[in-house]
Each structure stands twice: as structure tokens, then as C-alpha cells.
Design an enzyme around this catalytic site. Structure first.
Site: not given
Length: 983
Positions: A745, A626-629, A632-633
Site C-alpha cells: 500500500d 491529530i486523527g482518527a483511525g 481509535g483516535e
């Protein structure tokens, strides 16, 4: 090891084994890599050490695939671009289906590999084929493609992923695949769009429609009723993004005389009918009717049968009722001047149940009969009777009466025939009437005027009255033992005036009627009446003065009581403190515990073990990327831990090739999250640290990041709901502040939304990518800072406190009320810092409640000590939610400043040349085709549009409607016309 040769063999073998998969579907295909059956002509960049093409002869045809496997080299950036793909004019959304194989990074025997297991999909639009001209900056990212199954040394796992490319507006587009260091082979790419086929539903014809138009999941399509069918509203239906028809609205119905058969309206057969516009079938002609012709609306009644005016045409016809039976008049044991009529129902009701009866009375003297008149009373009534009895009173003695009872039904008015029964009777009285009541007509100090009534109307020439009265004694209870003296008067009428009475004295009266022969009736009950007191002339003035004095005293007393209560209430409010203060009292409850920085531990692993639960990898099932950081994924998955209910989770992974510092930074976020427990803070489920692949497991938030969710639902949520979301975020930040934790943040991108619209604060990593583009952060000697969300003192001195988090919360409030608009729009970071230092603050978003915007401005005060605390923010938002009317007052709004719309020109200062260029500048390019199809092709035509015109061309979302309307206002540069575009 020759990784490229391994990958080539892997690709070709898997490709051959899968070409037999059927690709047939109802989709309209724009590109099919397999079906092309020839040289693909796709562009690779760079030319060397990038993507390669392989081919294999299968059944006399050459099949092609692309592969790459540069896992030994670092910093990979390899591009593969398709040929130009022509777009259908109405297909603003297309689907990209990719079949591919990815090699497991762990299957390579090299510790120094910087291997990836994902690649990226990009797209670029154009109005014409640009050939081999390739620039990365022209492409926008669509998605990160990750495998559900990865291939090891001996197995080949085929993955199929489908992604959506939407908001397409130009004549065609390219697709591009970016490799960043994976071992991957692409052997099938199919691009298609979906249509809802032409159909007939609920007797309405709907044309074939391209699915997913106008960037909407549901597209409204208007239809037309089939022949001989009608609908009050034009029939509509919705075409889903999957090409299915759903939710038909405005059902068509067959006209009278027609019924629905096989998606059409057919005439009713002979002997059948249909009376109304409805979905019903034709019905057979009912009882007592004539056979109908073909297509009949009703069946006529046989002779002698009728329908009532309010009878539906679907009912049978009825006959007239017969006369009532066994009519009887009874006077025994009845009061004077009263009798009862009773009868039995008709023998034949004509097939109806609405039988009623009416009674007519006539009185006869000397063989002359006339109506009884209004003085005769009927109980319950003389018309509309449903019972078979009626009581008649106020009848005259020595008269003959004739009573006629008629039976009626709903069809009786259709015929002149009457169903009646008649009876004759006479009333003879010998006893006088009974006096029922006495009344005081007038009183004075020396006289009383009285009147009375009797049980029936008496003949004045035949009835006299005897009146007896006496003075009431003081000891009236002993009157029975004494001789009582009455004054007796015989009167010829039912009223009298008695004079020469004593003032202020009570008298007792009773009266009886006398018969024609002087025979007495019964006395009425004894009643008491009193004479008036004598009032001297001077006493009247004294009474007036005394009354005025008493009234004035009462008013003075009331005023004093009101003043005392008001003063008491004011003192009470003073003790309670002002209700609308931003800042609460200084006495605060201390938090139960304080946040512990995991970096204070000598061994960071100790912090992880202390604050996070260890989970075995066998209890975790990955389902979808659902995403890539940065590390890692991120996967969606299922957690099935022993003793716990199965739950959906998000899984952050740490891929091979990491350093020990990266691993510690990765796990430090879990050490932070593990210390928090609040419904508005993302919940940590556990970590995986004792195995090769480290993972962080959190609860799964179905609706993803708040900023994207708001942009996807622009204008769809009312202010009350948005304030409710802000209240949840503020509650989470209050909890963190009480824990002495500073987020640093806080932004809408770091707020997650679940399926219940509940917002939760997330992203507690100390080292992270703050934004996708470099413009999002400002680098200082201490690291990266998200300038647009950060307080001035934090930018200048790196002084982060809960007060700086409050500043960031104010920016989040602006993002929420502006439905995900980028803070400070396209201003650079340097421009933002300069504007803030010059006291510029973001203007109120469109339709933002004034109370909410005032709270934003409080959060952005330059002096951080004057900003509200999170507990004050939660309290104020609670008050707004408890009083929805407080959200009705809207803050002042300037469209040129508040939504950053260009007034007369594009970004380069020159006037807009085309409608498409203007729409692209306000991020509304998805409506280019709507304007074109409506014939609005020049900016001069745009300037003439009003709100209704914008809605008529298909702009339905309130937020989009307002953005376009206010942009036109900016183009006109006439603020006085703002009311024209009030939406």
C-alpha cells in the site's frame, strides 16, 4: 441506567458554572451560542433519539445547550445543524470555538457498550438560507473533535477546541455536528473571523484587513506613507491568520527637513536640519555654520569657511590651511642631478585632516625662468603628496632652480587663496656623469652597434666617452696572469658601430664618460656581446628542410600517444560498465536479516513481545488528537521513559468494545514496525499491551502525510527538492525490499514528513481503511486493494512483490511531482483498470523533469521483470541530485490530459455558465472573489486573460497560477497559444 438523564444533568451543571467566562476578544463574531440569549432554532436529524436541547434560567436569561448520550445503541449517526451563518465577503477563513463535555466510556458499567469519545464537525456552503432542507451529502468534514480531558462519574471536565473552516466563497454557510456514539454535551459554539486593525507602522498607514484571506497564512497588504514621508517601494505588510501585523516591507522615511515623531513627520526646529530622505532625527547645525530656519535641509557656512564637494551637509565647515613650514633643499650625499625637498606641516590645517601637498619646479638661466618640464623626475610624485618629503632627480648642472610647495585641503578649490612656500637652489657639477648601462643595437658577422645611457642628461658639447673593447679568450679564467690588450676609442656621442670584427666571436666592452676638462669618470661594468656566424647560401635551405622534418616527427608522435590514451580509456570504461544503466550487476549483497511475518506465530502476543518494547502508560502524556483511525483516535503526545530523552510521539489507541481479533490486528502493525530500523522508515518507540487500553507509540512527524503537505505547498518547492524527497522514500523501500518485505500500500498518503522535510514510509497494518471513500478500493475475494496505486498483476492475481511496490513507487513519484494531485483524477476504478490494460499511463505532471518522468514510465512497465529495482532507483536519483543540470530538461506537457481540465464545458457537457462554476471545476474556487473584485464576471472576459492578468488579480502561488492559465488554454482549445501562458 438512564444515560440521557445523566447527560442532561451533566450538561446543565457544567454550563451554569462556565457562563461567566469572558468571551470578549478582537475577533468579529458571526455566531455566538451563549450571547444569542434566545431559542437557537438549530436543526436535529433524525428527530427522535438524536440531539436534545436543554435550557436553564440564569440571571433572568434562558441559556441553551445540546446533548446526546446514546451509548447503548450501535451504528449511531446523529446530526445537529446550526442556522444559516452570513459570511463577511472577505472572510474566507473562520474559526469555530466549541466548549463541550465528553463522558469517559470506561465510567459506564457495561461491557457491550460501543461508546466513542469523539464527534465530528462538518460544514456546508450556500448562497441563501435553505431552511429545514437537510442532506448529509451537502456537508464536508472539517475535523474530528476529541477532548483533552474526559469526565468521569464525579468530575466534570470542560474542553475548549477551536477549528478552522477555510476556502469559504459563498454568501453563507452552515455548521453541523455528527455524533457517532459518544456521550457529549455542547454548551457553547462561537464562530468568528479575525482582522488586523487599521494601524500606522514605520510611517505607513495600513487599512483594516480581514485575516486569512485567499487561503493564505500571511496576507500581503499595501499601505501608503504618511504626509511628508516617502518610500522607494510601496510599503507592504503581512496580516497573519491570528490578526497580527508582521514583517513590514518598504519602510517609509521622512523627507529632508522633517523627522519622525509620533507616527508622523514634523518639521525640523530652527537651528536644526536634516539633509536627506532617511529615518534619522534632525541634527543641530555644526561648527562654523549659520543658524538654520525651520524645516532646513542644511546649515550654510560662515564667511571664510567652506565644505568640500564630497563633504556631507552634516559636517562642520572648514577654513583654508596655512603655508607649509621650514622648507629645505638637501643635496649632500645625493646622486648626481638629484636633491631632496622637505618641510613641516602648516601651523593651521583649517580643521581638516585631508591635507596634501604639490611641488612646482622652475629652472632659471640668465634671469629667465621656465617650468622644468616632464624630464624632471619626482619620487613619489609632485602632486597629491601626503608625506612632507619629495626627491627630485634628472636636474641640470649649473642651473638655478626655484621650488614652490603648496598645502591644499578638500576646501582649497572653493577659494582663490594659495598657501605656498618657496625655496631657491642651484646645482654645480665638476665630475662627469656615470654610465649606467650598455645596449646591443645591431649585430652582423663582422660588426656590432652599441649604445649606452648615463645617470643624468649630459650636454653633448661638454661630454665625451672612452670605449674599450677586446676579444674574449678561450681560457678567460687565466686572463689575470696574462697581458690584456684593449682597443680604445674616444667618442663624442653615446653610440658607436665597430667593424672588421671576426664572425662568431665574443667581445668584452666597457665605457666611461669624460668631464669638460677631460677628467675621467668611472668605467661601467664589462659586458659581453658576440658577432653573428657566417651562413653559406645552401645551408639555409637545409635548415628549413631539417626543421620541417623534425616538426613532422613531433606531430606524428603526439598523434600516436593520443590514440593510445584514448584506447586505454575506452577499455577502462568497458570494464567499469555503463554509468547510466537502470539495472545494476546481478551480484548483490544479501540483507543482514529477513522480515518475519508476525502471523506465523501461534500466539500473536509472542511476536509483539519479541519485536516491540513494552512502555508503562505513566510514561506517556497525551496532548492533542491529530486523527482518527479504524481502531481509535491518534494523539500527539510526549514520551518520558526512564533513561531516555523526552521525545514527541504519535500515539495510536485502541478504544473499548474491541474484539480479540481487532486487538491482534491492531498490535500486528507494531510487530512489523519493530523489525525495521532505517532513517526513512517510521520508527516504533514501543507498545502498551499489559494494560486495559492498548497503544502503539511511534516517532512524531510534524508535517503529517505527504499528499496533504504537497497540496498545502502547491508550486512552492523546486524540482531538486522534490527529487530529494523521492530519494528518501526510495531508500526506505530499498531497505524493506532487502528485508524481503512487500508493503502492498505504498502511496503518498502513507508517507509522513517531519520538520526537516525528511520522508518516511509508514502504515504497515495488515487490516486498515485504505481511503475515506469507497471509490478508493476495489474489493476482491482476498480483501481490499488500492486500485490507483497497485500494479496490474497484483489486481488480477493478487501477486504482490517488490516489483509491484516499484509500480506503486512510480505512482508516488507522479503524486509528488504533481503536488498531491489525485492519480487518474476523477476516473472510476473500473476506468483506471481498463485504461492501464490498454497501455494508458499517467502523463507527465506540469514542470516535471524529463529524467524523472522516464523513471516513472520504467516503473510502470507491464512486464514486472523489466521494472527497475529499488537499489537501481536510488542510484539513478542520486545521480540526478549530483547533477542538478540534468533536471532542467522538462518532459512534454499537455494541459488537457496532464491536469485533467475540462476544455469547454462542465461535467455535464454544458458550457460553464459562471466564473465561479469554472473555478470550482478546477478546484480554484478560493479565487472567486479575486475575479469578482477585478470585474471579471463572464467567461468571455476569462478567455481574454493572460498570465500577467492572472497574477495582477492576486494569484501568487506558481502552481495555482499555472493551473488557472492552462485551464484558460483548454477553454480556448488552441495548443498553439501555449507560449502565451508560459509561467
Amino acid at each position: 441506567m438512564d444515560y440521557r438523564r445523566i447527560q442532561r444533568v451533566l450538561c446543565v451543571s457544567v454550563f451554569i458554572s462556565c457562563i461567566c467566562v469572558s468571551l470578549q476578544s478582537k475577533e468579529e463574531v458571526l455566531l455566538d451560542m451563549v450571547a444569542s440569549g434566545g431559542e437557537l432554532g438549530w436543526l436535529t436529524w433524525p428527530d427522535e433519539q438524536g440531539w436534545e436541547i436543554a435550557q436553564q434560567a440564569v440571571n433572568g436569561s434562558l441559556l441553551y445547550n445540546y446533548f446526546i448520550c446514546n451509548v447503548e445503541a450501535r451504528e449511531q449517526d446523529n446530526w445537529l445543524r446550526t442556522t444559516f451563518i452570513q459570511r463577511h465577503p472577505k472572510a474566507t477563513r473562520v474559526f469555530v470555538e466549541i466548549r463541550f463535555v465528553v463522558r469517559d466510556c470506561n465510567s459506564f458499567n457495561a461491557d457491550s457498550l460501543t461508546c466513542k469519545e469523539t464527534f465530528n464537525l462538518y460544514t456546508s456552503e450556500a448562497d441563501a438560507d435553505i431552511g429545514t432542507n437537510f442532506r448529509k451529502g451537502q456537508f464536508r468534514k472539517v475535523a474530528t473533535i476529541a477532548p483533552d480531558e474526559i469526565s468521569g462519574r464525579g468530575d466534570m471536565q470542560v474542553n475548549v477546541e477551536t477549528r478552522v473552516v477555510d476556502n469559504l466563497s459563498r454568501k453563507g454557510f452552515y455548521l453541523a455536528f455528527q455524533d457517532i456514539g459518544a456521550c457529549v454535551a455542547i454548551y457553547s459554539v462561537r464562530v468568528y473571523y479575525k482582522t488586523c486593525p487599521a494601524t500606522v507602522k514605520s510611517l505607513a498607514v495600513f487599512p483594516e484587513t480581514v485575516a486569512g484571506g485567499d487561503n493564505q497564512a500571511l496576507q500581503e497588504v499595501a499601505g501608503a506613507c504618511v504626509e511628508n514621508a516617502m518610500s522607494e517601494d510601496q510599503p507592504r505588510i503581512y496580516c497573519t491568520a491570528d490578526g497580527e501585523w508582521v514583517v513590514p516591507v518598504g519602510q517609509c522615511q521622512c523627507r529632508p527637513g522633517y523627522e519622525a515623531m509620533n507616527d508622523s513627520c514634523q518639521e525640523c526646529k530652527s537651528g536644526f536640519f536634516k539633509a536627506s530622505l532617511s529615518s534619522e532625527k534632525c541634527k543641530q547645525c555644526p561648527k562654523n555654520t549659520q543658524p538654520s530656519s525651520q524645516g532646513a535641509l542644511s546649515c550654510p557656512c560662515l564667511q571664510g569657511f567652506y565644505r568640500a564637494p564630497d563633504d556631507p551637509l552634516t559636517t562642520a565647515c572648514s577654513g583654508l590651511p596655512s603655508a607649509p613650514q621650514k622648507l629645505v633643499a638637501t643635496t649632500a650625499q645625493m646622486a648626481v642631478g638629484k636633491l631632496q625637498l622637505s618641510w613641516a606641516p602648516p601651523a593651521d590645517t583649517g580643521g581638516r585632516t585631508d591635507i596634501t601637498y604639490s611641488v612646482v619646479c622652475e629652472r632659471c638661466e640668465d634671469d629667465v625662468c621656465q617650468p622644468c618640464g616632464e624630464k624632471v623626475r619626482y619620487e613619489p610624485n609632485n602632486t597629491g603628496l601626503k608625506e612632507t618629503t619629495v626627491t627630485i632627480s634628472e636636474l641640470e648642472p649649473h642651473l638655478n632652480y626655484t621650488f614652490t610647495v603648496e598645502a591644499r585641503s578638500g576646501v582649497s578649490q572653493s577659494s582663490s587663496q594659495r598657501a605656498t612656500s618657496t625655496i631657491h637652489t642651484a646645482l654645480h657639477y665638476t665630475d662627469p656623469p656615470k654610465v649606467t648601462a650598455m645596449h646591443l643595437v645591431k649585430s652582423s658577422p663582422t660588426s656590432l652597434s652599441l649604445s649606452w645611457s648615463v645617470s643624468r642628461r649630459a650636454n653633448p658639447s661638454a661630454t665625451r666617452y672612452e670605449l674599450m673593447y677586446r676579444k674574449k679568450e678561450k681560457n678567460e679564467e687565466k686572463i689575470n696572469t696574462q697581458v690584456t690588450t684593449y682597443t680604445v676609442l674616444v667618442l663624442e656621442k653615446d653610440s658607436v658601430q665597430i667593424i672588421d670584427l671576426a664572425p662568431s666571436t665574443a667581445y668584452l666592452f666597457k665605457v666611461q664618460a669624460l668631464g669638460p676638462e677631460g677628467n675621467p669618470g668611472s668605467y661601467s661594468m664589462e659586458q659581453e656581446f658576440s658577432t653573428q656566424p657566417e651562413v653559406p647560401p645552401s645551408q639555409g635551405n637545409t635548415a628549413v628542410i631539417l626543421g620541417a622534418a623534425v616538426g613532422g616527427g613531433v606531430m606524428l608522435f603526439i598523434v600516436v600517444v593520443v590514440l593510445l590514451l584514448h584506447k586505454r580509456r575506452k577499455n577502462s570504461h568497458t570494464r567499469q560498465g555503463p554509468e547510466d544503466a537502470y539495472f545494476s550487476s546481478p551480484e548483490q549483497l544479501k540483507p543482514l536479516k529477513t522480515y518475519v511475518d508476525p502471523h506465523t506465530y501461534e500466539d500473536p502476543n509472542t511476536a509483539v513481545m519479541k519485536f516491540a518494547s513494552e512502555i508503562h502508560p505513566s510514561h506517556i502524556t497525551k496532548q492533542k488528537v491529530i486523527g482518527a483511525g479504524e481502531f481509535g483516535e491518534v494523539y500527539r503526545g510526549i514520551l518520558k521513559a526512564p533513561g531516555r530523552k523526552e521525545a514527541a510521539v504519535a500515539i495510536k489507541t485502541l478504544k473499548p468494545g474491541y474484539t480479540e481479533k481487532q486487538r491482534q490486528d491492531f498490535l500486528s502493525e507494531a510487530s512489523i514496525m519493530g523489525q525495521f530500523s532505517h532513517q526513512n522508515i517510521i520508527r516504533l518507540e514501543g507498545v502498551v499491551t499489559k494494560f486495559k487500553h492498548a497503544m502503539i507509540i511511534t516517532e512524531f512527524m510534524e508535517n503529517g502525510a505527504l499528499d496533504k503537505y504537497l497540496r498545502d505547498h502547491d508550486g512552492e518547492m523546486p524540482s531538486f527538492q522534490l527529487v530529494g524527497m523521492l530519494r528518501g522514500i526510495a531508500a526506505g523501500m530499498k531497505y524493506l525490499s532487502d528485508m524481503s518485505y512487500v508493503h502492498r500500500d505504498l502511496a503518498a498518503r502513507n508517507i509522513l514528513v517531519n520538520c526537516n522535510m525528511e520522508c518516511k514510509v509508514s502504515d504497515f497494518g495488515l487490516s486498515r481503511v485504505l481511503e475515506d471513500d469507497p471509490e478508493g478500493t476495489y474489493t476482491t475475494s482476498g480483501g481490499k486493494i488500492p486500485i490507483r496505486w497497485t500494479a496490474p498483476e497484483a489486481i488480477a492475481y493478487r501477486k504482490f512483490t517488490s516489483a509491484s511496490d516499484v509500480w506503486s513507487f512510480g505512482i508516488v513519484m507522479w503524486e509528488v511531482m504533481a503536488f498531491g494531485e489525485r492519480p487518474y483524477w476523477d476516473m472510476s476504478n473500473h476506468e483506471v483498470m481498463k485504461a492501464i490494460n490498454e497501455a494508458f499511463r499517467l502523463p507527465a505532471p506540469m514542470d516535471c523533469p524529463s529524467a524523472v518522468y522516464q523513471l516513472m514510465l520504467q516503473c510502470w512497465l507491464q512486464d514486472r521483470s523489466k521494472r527497475p529495482r529499488f537499489q537501481d532507483i536510488v542510484s539513478l536519483l542520486d545521480k540526478l541530485l549530483k547533477s542538478p543540470d540534468s533536471l532542467k530538461a522538462i518532459a512534454d506537457f499537455d494541459p488537457r490530459v496532464s491536469i485533467r481540465l475540462p476544455s469547454t464545458s462542465g461535467s455535464d457537457g454544458s458550457p460553464f455558465r459562471t466564473v465561479s462554476e469554472w473555478l470550482e471545476s478546477i478546484k480554484m474556487s478560493q479565487y472567486s472573489e479575486n475575479f469578482s473584485m477585478a470585474g471579471i464576471v463572464s467567461m468571455e472576459q476569462v478567455l481574454q486573460m493572460k498570465s500577467e492578468d492572472i497574477r495582477n488579480i492576486g494569484v501568487r502561488l506558481p502552481g495555482h497560477l499555472k493551473r488557472i492559465a492552462y485551464s484558460i488554454l483548454g477553454l480556448k482549445d488552441q495548443t498553439s497559444t501555449l507560449s502565451v501562458f508560459a509561467v
